[in-house]
Write a protein that holds these residues in place. Structure first.
Motif, mmCIF file in Angstrom:
data_model
loop_
_atom_site.group_PDB
_atom_site.id
_atom_site.type_symbol
_atom_site.label_atom_id
_atom_site.label_comp_id
_atom_site.label_asym_id
_atom_site.label_seq_id
_atom_site.Cartn_x
_atom_site.Cartn_y
_atom_site.Cartn_z
ATOM 1 N N LEU A 25 -9.584 63.045 71.492
ATOM 2 C CA LEU A 25 -8.615 61.979 71.780
ATOM 3 C C LEU A 25 -7.360 62.061 70.919
ATOM 4 N N ARG A 26 -7.383 62.904 69.885
ATOM 5 C CA ARG A 26 -6.214 63.224 69.079
ATOM 6 C C ARG A 26 -5.687 62.045 68.270
ATOM 7 N N LEU A 27 -6.065 61.988 67.037
ATOM 8 C CA LEU A 27 -5.475 60.990 66.133
ATOM 9 C C LEU A 27 -5.527 61.483 64.687
ATOM 10 N N GLY A 28 -4.363 61.546 64.083
ATOM 11 C CA GLY A 28 -4.295 61.898 62.662
ATOM 12 C C GLY A 28 -3.382 60.911 61.975
ATOM 13 N N GLY A 83 -2.864 63.513 66.461
ATOM 14 C CA GLY A 83 -3.487 64.573 65.665
ATOM 15 C C GLY A 83 -2.555 64.965 64.523
ATOM 16 N N VAL A 84 -3.153 65.555 63.475
ATOM 17 C CA VAL A 84 -2.321 66.097 62.385
ATOM 18 C C VAL A 84 -1.401 67.178 62.962
ATOM 19 N N ASP A 85 -1.862 67.834 64.008
ATOM 20 C CA ASP A 85 -1.028 68.823 64.715
ATOM 21 C C ASP A 85 0.342 68.250 65.068
ATOM 22 N N ASN A 86 0.390 66.977 65.363
ATOM 23 C CA ASN A 86 1.612 66.298 65.761
ATOM 24 C C ASN A 86 2.430 65.872 64.527
ATOM 25 N N THR A 123 -3.777 80.433 56.043
ATOM 26 C CA THR A 123 -4.064 79.006 56.109
ATOM 27 C C THR A 123 -3.862 78.545 57.549
ATOM 28 N N PHE A 124 -3.805 77.247 57.757
ATOM 29 C CA PHE A 124 -3.639 76.689 59.100
ATOM 30 C C PHE A 124 -2.268 77.097 59.656
ATOM 31 N N ALA A 125 -2.281 77.631 60.879
ATOM 32 C CA ALA A 125 -1.091 78.306 61.414
ATOM 33 C C ALA A 125 0.096 77.378 61.677
ATOM 34 N N ALA A 126 -0.172 76.100 61.887
ATOM 35 C CA ALA A 126 0.901 75.203 62.339
ATOM 36 C C ALA A 126 2.017 75.020 61.310
ATOM 37 N N TYR A 127 1.722 75.215 60.010
ATOM 38 C CA TYR A 127 2.772 75.013 59.002
ATOM 39 C C TYR A 127 3.893 76.033 59.208
ATOM 40 N N ARG A 128 3.475 77.266 59.464
ATOM 41 C CA ARG A 128 4.477 78.324 59.637
ATOM 42 C C ARG A 128 5.255 78.109 60.938
ATOM 43 N N ASN A 160 -9.111 74.528 52.393
ATOM 44 C CA ASN A 160 -8.244 75.414 53.159
ATOM 45 C C ASN A 160 -8.972 75.940 54.397
ATOM 46 N N ASN A 161 -8.262 75.909 55.487
ATOM 47 C CA ASN A 161 -8.746 76.526 56.723
ATOM 48 C C ASN A 161 -8.090 77.894 56.812
ATOM 49 N N PRO A 162 -8.799 79.017 56.785
ATOM 50 C CA PRO A 162 -10.191 79.220 57.155
ATOM 51 C C PRO A 162 -11.185 79.422 56.012
ATOM 52 N N ARG A 181 -4.645 63.158 56.870
ATOM 53 C CA ARG A 181 -6.089 63.118 57.181
ATOM 54 C C ARG A 181 -6.223 62.971 58.697
ATOM 55 N N THR A 182 -7.427 63.148 59.200
ATOM 56 C CA THR A 182 -7.587 63.140 60.654
ATOM 57 C C THR A 182 -8.862 62.432 61.103
ATOM 58 N N PHE A 183 -8.835 61.957 62.334
ATOM 59 C CA PHE A 183 -10.042 61.417 62.977
ATOM 60 C C PHE A 183 -10.755 62.488 63.791
ATOM 61 N N SER A 184 -10.247 63.744 63.727
ATOM 62 C CA SER A 184 -10.816 64.811 64.560
ATOM 63 C C SER A 184 -12.081 65.426 63.985
ATOM 64 N N LYS A 185 -12.277 65.288 62.682
ATOM 65 C CA LYS A 185 -13.366 66.045 62.055
ATOM 66 C C LYS A 185 -14.573 65.135 61.867
ATOM 67 N N ILE A 186 -14.729 64.530 60.684
ATOM 68 C CA ILE A 186 -15.977 63.786 60.461
ATOM 69 C C ILE A 186 -16.090 62.589 61.417
ATOM 70 N N ILE A 208 -0.148 72.530 51.202
ATOM 71 C CA ILE A 208 -1.432 72.856 50.568
ATOM 72 C C ILE A 208 -2.537 72.301 51.459
ATOM 73 N N CYS A 209 -3.333 73.200 51.972
ATOM 74 C CA CYS A 209 -4.436 72.821 52.848
ATOM 75 C C CYS A 209 -5.702 72.843 51.993
ATOM 76 N N SER A 210 -6.320 71.673 51.797
ATOM 77 C CA SER A 210 -7.438 71.600 50.861
ATOM 78 C C SER A 210 -8.458 70.587 51.363
ATOM 79 N N GLU A 253 -5.421 67.345 54.263
ATOM 80 C CA GLU A 253 -6.814 67.096 53.869
ATOM 81 C C GLU A 253 -7.665 66.756 55.097
ATOM 82 N N ALA A 254 -7.532 67.574 56.132
ATOM 83 C CA ALA A 254 -8.266 67.322 57.381
ATOM 84 C C ALA A 254 -9.787 67.277 57.143
ATOM 85 N N TYR A 255 -10.257 68.003 56.118
ATOM 86 C CA TYR A 255 -11.711 68.091 55.870
ATOM 87 C C TYR A 255 -12.125 67.284 54.638
ATOM 88 N N TYR A 256 -11.268 66.388 54.199
ATOM 89 C CA TYR A 256 -11.459 65.593 52.979
ATOM 90 C C TYR A 256 -12.874 65.018 52.868
HETATM 91 C C1 LIG Z 1 -6.335 72.192 58.202
HETATM 92 C C2 LIG Z 1 -6.175 71.548 59.521
HETATM 93 N N1 LIG Z 1 -5.178 70.683 59.698
HETATM 94 C C3 LIG Z 1 -4.991 70.064 60.865
HETATM 95 C C4 LIG Z 1 -5.821 70.317 61.933
HETATM 96 C C5 LIG Z 1 -5.553 69.627 63.229
HETATM 97 O O1 LIG Z 1 -6.049 68.349 63.151
HETATM 98 P P1 LIG Z 1 -5.872 67.339 64.368
HETATM 99 O O2 LIG Z 1 -7.045 67.540 65.269
HETATM 100 O O3 LIG Z 1 -5.831 66.008 63.693
HETATM 101 O O4 LIG Z 1 -4.591 67.698 65.036
HETATM 102 C C6 LIG Z 1 -6.879 71.202 61.807
HETATM 103 C C7 LIG Z 1 -7.748 71.468 62.955
HETATM 104 O O5 LIG Z 1 -8.601 72.283 62.982
HETATM 105 C C8 LIG Z 1 -7.046 71.848 60.576
HETATM 106 O O6 LIG Z 1 -8.016 72.738 60.393
#
Ligand SMILES: Cc1ncc(COP(=O)(O)O)c(C=O)c1O
Length: 372
Positions: free
Chosen positions: A236-239, A96-99, A121-126, A168-170, A225-230, A164-166, A197-200
């Motif tokens: 299964l977690r893959l970014g 996942g991009v989380d990783n 924005t997405f909390a994981a950066y902080r 941007n979540n949320p 980018r991620t395989f989690s969205k579209i 830069i989350c684009s 660009e998780a939502y690219y």
């Molecule tokens: C902006 C952003 N980045 C990353 C992730 C996490 O993606 P992944 O499921 O690939 O870990 C999310 C998940 O909601 C997200 O919103």
């Protein structure tokens, strides 16, 4: 016994709180004793699911899970390189991009370096920055958009990285091509821009930049980018990350050896090739987006125009009251209070059926509050 001395733990943990995910359906069922329908529009998943071809391939691979996966993800990097006209050496795969977010921070950020992060924005950066001993420098959004000008003004001698989350979540808003180009052109060479660009794949706005172009020019840019969205493989977690090969070489030194599991590697290969399915998902998404936007307008609810598969809407009353009422009716959304917007919610666009159910329940709750 509980250790009360926070100093026992790693520096920075005192200022962090755990990530709060969208409530799982099972938890809502258990806690509220609901037996009827529950619709979860809380985690920006693809409501249709993965490509059936990907599922079929993954089923076959289940017989081989006694074997470690290919840690280098050879086939997948080849396929991604073909898709994006880059070389396999431009890619790094993660659980996942989380990783990959902590991976990129741990590769580049030293203790005391500043990391510019838009807010909210997405909390994981902080989180990753703080854990690495970096200093998060938060730059508030302007009218729900990441302000590239304000980000540039926040750059100082200690700046190492900019997230830069684009979209941007949320908020679902994008950074425009011209603004990104101006930023990258004017940054000092030691500042790295990380584009999440998780939502690219959902973006329609022609002003959306092709950030991969910057990689071809060897710029200081990492793109996620991620395989989690579209692609519908969130469970299964893959970014994947894309960066200059010399940057990838350094990231490879500290990545988990087998971050991308055997099953998802096989599924992702099929999912990438199944363009017809992605078009189908996008079609359902676009129609759903219209239905939810129209439904919100008809209720007099304001929302931020979105380029992602979710909508950040001002539901006009404190989520403290609204959220539990919707839960009772089987609707799970994400309260905006998580990002400091108490009357807002982030709503994932679902299937036509789910969208309809959500709008009906929302209208019902609205009536209830207006009568009281
Ligand atoms: C902006 C952003 N980045 C990353 C992730 C996490 O993606 P992944 O499921 O690939 O870990 C999310 C998940 O909601 C997200 O919103």
């Amino acid at each position: 016994m509980c250790r009360e001395d926070i100093k026992f733990f790693r520096n920075g943990l005192a200022e962090l709180t755990p990530y709060i995910p969208g409530k799982p359906v099972e938890e809502v069922r258990r806690e509220l004793g609901l037996t009827g329908r529950i619709v979860r529009l809380a985690s920006n998943e693809n409501p249709i699911g993965p490509s059936p071809k990907a599922v079929a391939r993954m089923k076959n691979v289940l017989e081989e899970i006694n074997l470690y996966p290919d840690g280098g993800c050879y086939e997948l990097r080849e396929a991604l390189a073909g898709k994006h006209s880059l070389t396999p050496r431009h890619f790094i795969l993660g659980n996942g991009v989380d990783n990959l977010i902590p991976l990129v921070v741990n590769t580049f950020v030293n203790s005391g370096d500043e990391v510019i992060i838009p807010a909210p924005t997405f909390a994981a950066y902080r989180t990753s920055t703080v854990v690495a001993g970096g200093i998060p420098v938060e730059v508030p959004l302007k009218d729900f958009h990441i302000s590239v000008g304000d980000i540039y003004n926040a750059v100082g001698p200690k700046t190492k990285m900019i997230f830069i989350c684009s979209p941007n979540n949320p908020t679902g808003t994008i950074v425009y091509e011209e603004d990104l180009k101006n930023l990258i052109d004017s940054l000092p060479p030691e500042v790295l821009v990380v584009m999440d660009e998780a939502y690219y794949e959902y973006v329609d706005d022609p002003r959306y930049p092709d950030s991969i172009e910057y990689l071809r020019e060897n710029e200081n840019v990492v793109v996620f980018r991620t395989f989690s969205k579209i692609y519908g493989l969130a469970g299964l977690r893959l970014g994947y990350g894309m960066a200059r090969p010399d940057y990838v070489t350094q990231m490879e030194k500290i990545r988990e050896p087998f971050a991308a599991n055997r099953v998802v590697q096989a599924g992702a290969l099929e999912a990438l090739a199944d363009n017809e399915f992605i078009c189908q998902v996008k079609d359902v998404h676009q129609k759903g987006k219209q239905v939810i936007c129209d439904g919100l307008v008809s209720l007099g609810i304001n929302f931020v125009p979105t380029e992602a598969n979710f909508i950040f809407a001002d539901l006009g009353m404190d989520m403290k009251f609204l959220f539990p009422e919707l839960l009772k009716r089987g609707v799970i959304i994400r309260p905006g209070s998580l990002w400091g917007y108490n009357t807002f919610a982030r709503i994932t666009i679902g299937t036509p059926d789910e969208n309809q159910f959500f709008l009906e329940q929302l209208a019902d709750v609205w009536k209830l509050f207006q009568q009281s």
